[in-house]
Design a protein around this motif. Structure first.
Motif, PDB file in Angstrom:
ATOM      1  N   THR A   1       0.843  -1.188   0.000  1.00  0.00           N
ATOM      2  CA  THR A   1       0.000   0.000   0.000  1.00  0.00           C
ATOM      3  C   THR A   1       0.886   1.248   0.000  1.00  0.00           C
ATOM      4  O   THR A   1       2.093   1.174   0.270  1.00  0.00           O
ATOM      5  N   GLU A   2       0.282   2.385  -0.252  1.00  0.00           N
ATOM      6  CA  GLU A   2       1.020   3.649  -0.192  1.00  0.00           C
ATOM      7  C   GLU A   2       1.502   3.911   1.233  1.00  0.00           C
ATOM      8  O   GLU A   2       2.599   4.414   1.432  1.00  0.00           O
ATOM      9  N   ASN A   3       0.687   3.547   2.236  1.00  0.00           N
ATOM     10  CA  ASN A   3       1.127   3.692   3.627  1.00  0.00           C
ATOM     11  C   ASN A   3       2.391   2.868   3.869  1.00  0.00           C
ATOM     12  O   ASN A   3       3.312   3.333   4.545  1.00  0.00           O
TER      13      ASN A   3
ATOM     14  N   ALA B   1       4.629   2.041   1.655  1.00  0.00           N
ATOM     15  CA  ALA B   1       5.744   2.676   0.947  1.00  0.00           C
ATOM     16  C   ALA B   1       6.269   3.886   1.727  1.00  0.00           C
ATOM     17  O   ALA B   1       7.485   4.101   1.801  1.00  0.00           O
TER      18      ALA B   1
ATOM     19  N   ASN C   1       0.310  13.098  -3.601  1.00  0.00           N
ATOM     20  CA  ASN C   1       1.760  12.902  -3.488  1.00  0.00           C
ATOM     21  C   ASN C   1       2.360  13.546  -2.236  1.00  0.00           C
ATOM     22  O   ASN C   1       3.554  13.803  -2.182  1.00  0.00           O
TER      23      ASN C   1
ATOM     24  N   LYS D   1       6.050  12.397  -3.007  1.00  0.00           N
ATOM     25  CA  LYS D   1       6.301  11.275  -3.922  1.00  0.00           C
ATOM     26  C   LYS D   1       6.928  11.846  -5.192  1.00  0.00           C
ATOM     27  O   LYS D   1       6.313  12.629  -5.906  1.00  0.00           O
TER      28      LYS D   1
ATOM     29  N   ASN E   1       7.835   8.222  -8.342  1.00  0.00           N
ATOM     30  CA  ASN E   1       7.224   7.024  -7.756  1.00  0.00           C
ATOM     31  C   ASN E   1       7.903   6.553  -6.465  1.00  0.00           C
ATOM     32  O   ASN E   1       7.741   5.403  -6.069  1.00  0.00           O
TER      33      ASN E   1
ATOM     34  N   TRP F   1       8.742   7.763  -2.321  1.00  0.00           N
ATOM     35  CA  TRP F   1       8.479   8.713  -1.246  1.00  0.00           C
ATOM     36  C   TRP F   1       9.792   9.235  -0.680  1.00  0.00           C
ATOM     37  O   TRP F   1      10.642   8.466  -0.263  1.00  0.00           O
TER      38      TRP F   1
END
Length: 145
Positions: free
Chosen positions: A20-22, A24, A97, A125, A128, A130
């Motif tokens: 997930t983005e979390n 990352a 982002n 971000k 791609n 972080w």
């Protein structure tokens, strides 16, 4: 029926393996502290945006700004395991982002407790990945342990 179960198992394992983005965002923050613990300035540098800002709120409530180069230099003088900052992810907020992360911490130097406080990260971000754009922290010795 057997082929259906195999496909279902494959798809469910694929879904659970998705990052997930979390996750990352957490990985980028955790990579900073792994780099610090390993005295790996290349790893530390890799998590920061090019024009990152690092600040500390001092005991006298002044805001001290540190250049990223000086921060990296301080870790280049350490040995592996000299600096160990133990964090807890208390909050992660995201919008597109931009991510904001709050992590209380305890810092140990050469195995001995040094200080505690909280980190507040702003990540962006970029390509791609972080990256830490802004980090401000507090530092105190009167901690509830």
């Amino acid at each position: 029926m057997g082929k259906f179960l195999i496909v279902l198992l494959f798809l469910s394992s694929f879904c659970f393996a998705q990052k997930t983005e979390n996750d990352a965002v957490k990985e980028s923050v955790e990579k900073l502290f792994i780099g610090m613990k390993n005295a790996d300035t290349i790893m530390i540098r890799s998590v920061f945006a090019d024009d990152a800002i690092l600040q500390t709120i001092t005991k006298s409530n002044e805001i001290k700004t540190e250049r990223l180069g000086n921060f990296l230099s301080s870790f280049s003088k350490l040995s592996k395991n000299d600096a160990d900052e133990k964090i807890k992810f208390e909050a992660i907020h995201m919008d597109g982002n931009l991510a904001s992360v709050f992590t209380p911490y305890e810092f140990y130097y050469k195995g001995k407790f040094s200080h505690c406080g909280a980190n507040s990260f702003q990540l962006v971000k970029q390509n791609n990945v972080w990256k830490i754009q802004y980090l401000i922290d507090t530092r105190r010795t009167n901690c509830n342990k």
